[in-house]
Write a protein that holds these residues in place. Structure first.
Motif, short mmCIF file in Angstrom:
data_model
loop_
_atom_site.label_atom_id
_atom_site.label_comp_id
_atom_site.label_asym_id
_atom_site.label_seq_id
_atom_site.Cartn_x
_atom_site.Cartn_y
_atom_site.Cartn_z
N UNK A 288 42.85 57.14 30.73
CA UNK A 288 42.76 55.74 31.14
C UNK A 288 43.83 54.94 30.40
N UNK A 289 44.64 54.24 31.17
CA UNK A 289 45.73 53.45 30.60
C UNK A 289 45.50 51.98 30.95
N UNK A 290 45.87 51.09 30.05
CA UNK A 290 45.65 49.68 30.35
C UNK A 290 46.73 48.80 29.74
N UNK A 291 46.91 47.66 30.38
CA UNK A 291 47.88 46.67 29.90
C UNK A 291 47.50 45.31 30.47
N UNK A 292 48.08 44.27 29.87
CA UNK A 292 47.87 42.90 30.32
C UNK A 292 49.22 42.24 30.52
N UNK A 293 49.37 41.57 31.65
CA UNK A 293 50.60 40.82 31.93
C UNK A 293 50.23 39.53 32.64
N UNK A 294 50.64 38.41 32.07
CA UNK A 294 50.38 37.09 32.65
C UNK A 294 48.89 36.90 32.96
N UNK B 223 46.65 38.95 33.68
CA UNK B 223 46.08 39.91 34.62
C UNK B 223 45.97 41.26 33.92
N UNK B 224 44.74 41.80 33.88
CA UNK B 224 44.53 43.10 33.28
C UNK B 224 44.68 44.21 34.31
N UNK B 225 45.27 45.28 33.89
CA UNK B 225 45.44 46.44 34.78
C UNK B 225 44.99 47.69 34.06
N UNK B 226 44.05 48.40 34.69
CA UNK B 226 43.57 49.68 34.19
C UNK B 226 43.93 50.74 35.22
N UNK B 227 44.58 51.79 34.78
CA UNK B 227 44.96 52.87 35.71
C UNK B 227 44.44 54.20 35.19
N UNK B 228 44.09 55.07 36.14
CA UNK B 228 43.57 56.40 35.83
C UNK B 228 44.62 57.43 36.22
N UNK B 229 45.02 58.25 35.26
CA UNK B 229 45.99 59.29 35.56
C UNK B 229 45.96 60.36 34.48
N UNK B 230 45.29 61.47 34.80
CA UNK B 230 45.28 62.62 33.88
C UNK B 230 46.15 63.74 34.43
N UNK B 231 46.96 63.41 35.46
CA UNK B 231 47.86 64.37 36.12
C UNK B 231 47.07 65.43 36.90
N UNK B 232 45.76 65.22 37.04
CA UNK B 232 44.93 66.16 37.80
C UNK B 232 44.09 65.36 38.80
N UNK C 29 36.70 46.54 26.88
CA UNK C 29 36.60 45.73 25.65
C UNK C 29 37.87 44.90 25.47
N UNK C 30 39.00 45.54 25.65
CA UNK C 30 40.30 44.87 25.48
C UNK C 30 40.46 43.72 26.47
N UNK C 31 40.04 43.95 27.71
CA UNK C 31 40.17 42.91 28.73
C UNK C 31 39.28 41.71 28.43
#
Length: 231
Positions: free
Chosen positions: A4-10, A12-21, A38-40
């Protein structure tokens, strides 16, 4: 490897799922998703967008992990799954699920737990396939589904475990928007973000709490005495 990867820009929170599988859900997945949520909340984002990768949004529970654990660990794992999905379902911030690939079983519930669903057309399926795999559907899953699925579709969605193409999912109102290209999908997400940002965040959070929290707590109460369940 992080799932699970996450970031915030302007704001807006974005959470993405990518384990390459298959983006399968296991304890690591749930722990990382909780940390992202929690971060969001800490940074008070205005809108939260959750997405998978091309061809896979989320394929559901990690069945290899589930098959390898003891009954008492099965119960704990089930509770972790339920609490994570219900946290997202009651999250006090507008949530958007963005999918361009399979959303199966737990992955389907993950999308349904979001307030708004935007998908890209393609060769994949959206399905609650538990009963076809000899697994019962617990009350908390039905609760999330009832908020997302038209009532007259619930039997085929839950009990008949129907697999939907993206076009069928849109036509039958399981999702809100369907787009043909990645560019159109991304543009639609940005339009919806702008729309949701205009809403009063405090009123949104309070109303969402009133309409969802009591039912969520009741559904969770059914898990308290579980030793091991068929999921």
């Amino acid at each position: 490897m992080e799932k699970v990867h996450f970031r915030i820009s302007q704001s807006v929170g974005r959470i993405s799922f990518d384990d390459a599988k298959a983006n399968a859900m296991n304890p690591t997945f749930f722990q990382e998703l909780h940390s992202a949520l929690d971060h969001m909340e800490k940074h008070r984002v205005e809108v939260l967008v959750l997405s998978g990768r091309d061809k896979i949004f989320c394929a559901g529970l990690d069945l290899k992990h589930l098959a390898a654990i003891e009954p008492q660990d099965n119960a704990r794992f089930t509770q972790m799954f339920a609490r994570t999905m219900l946290r997202l379902f009651t999250f006090p911030i507008p949530t958007i699920a963005v999918a361009s690939g399979h959303a199966i079983a737990g992955g389907c519930i993950l999308a349904m737990a979001c307030d708004y669903r935007i998908i890209q057309n393609g060769d994949y399926r959206i399905q609650m396939n538990e009963i076809r795999n000899n697994m019962s559907v617990p009350k908390w899953m039905s609760l999330i589904s009832e908020h997302a699925i038209p009532s007259h579709r619930m039997t085929e969605f839950i009990l008949h475990a129907r697999a939907y193409t993206p076009e069928e999912a849109f036509k039958l109102e399981l999702v809100h928007e369907l787009h043909e290209t990645r560019e159109a999908l991304d543009a639609a997400v940005n339009v919806k973000i702008d729309d949701l940002r205009e809403l009063d965040s405090k009123s949104y959070a309070i109303t969402k709490k009133w309409t969802r929290n009591s039912k969520s707590e009741k559904a969770l109460s059914h898990l308290k005495d579980v030793q091991a369940i068929n999921y």
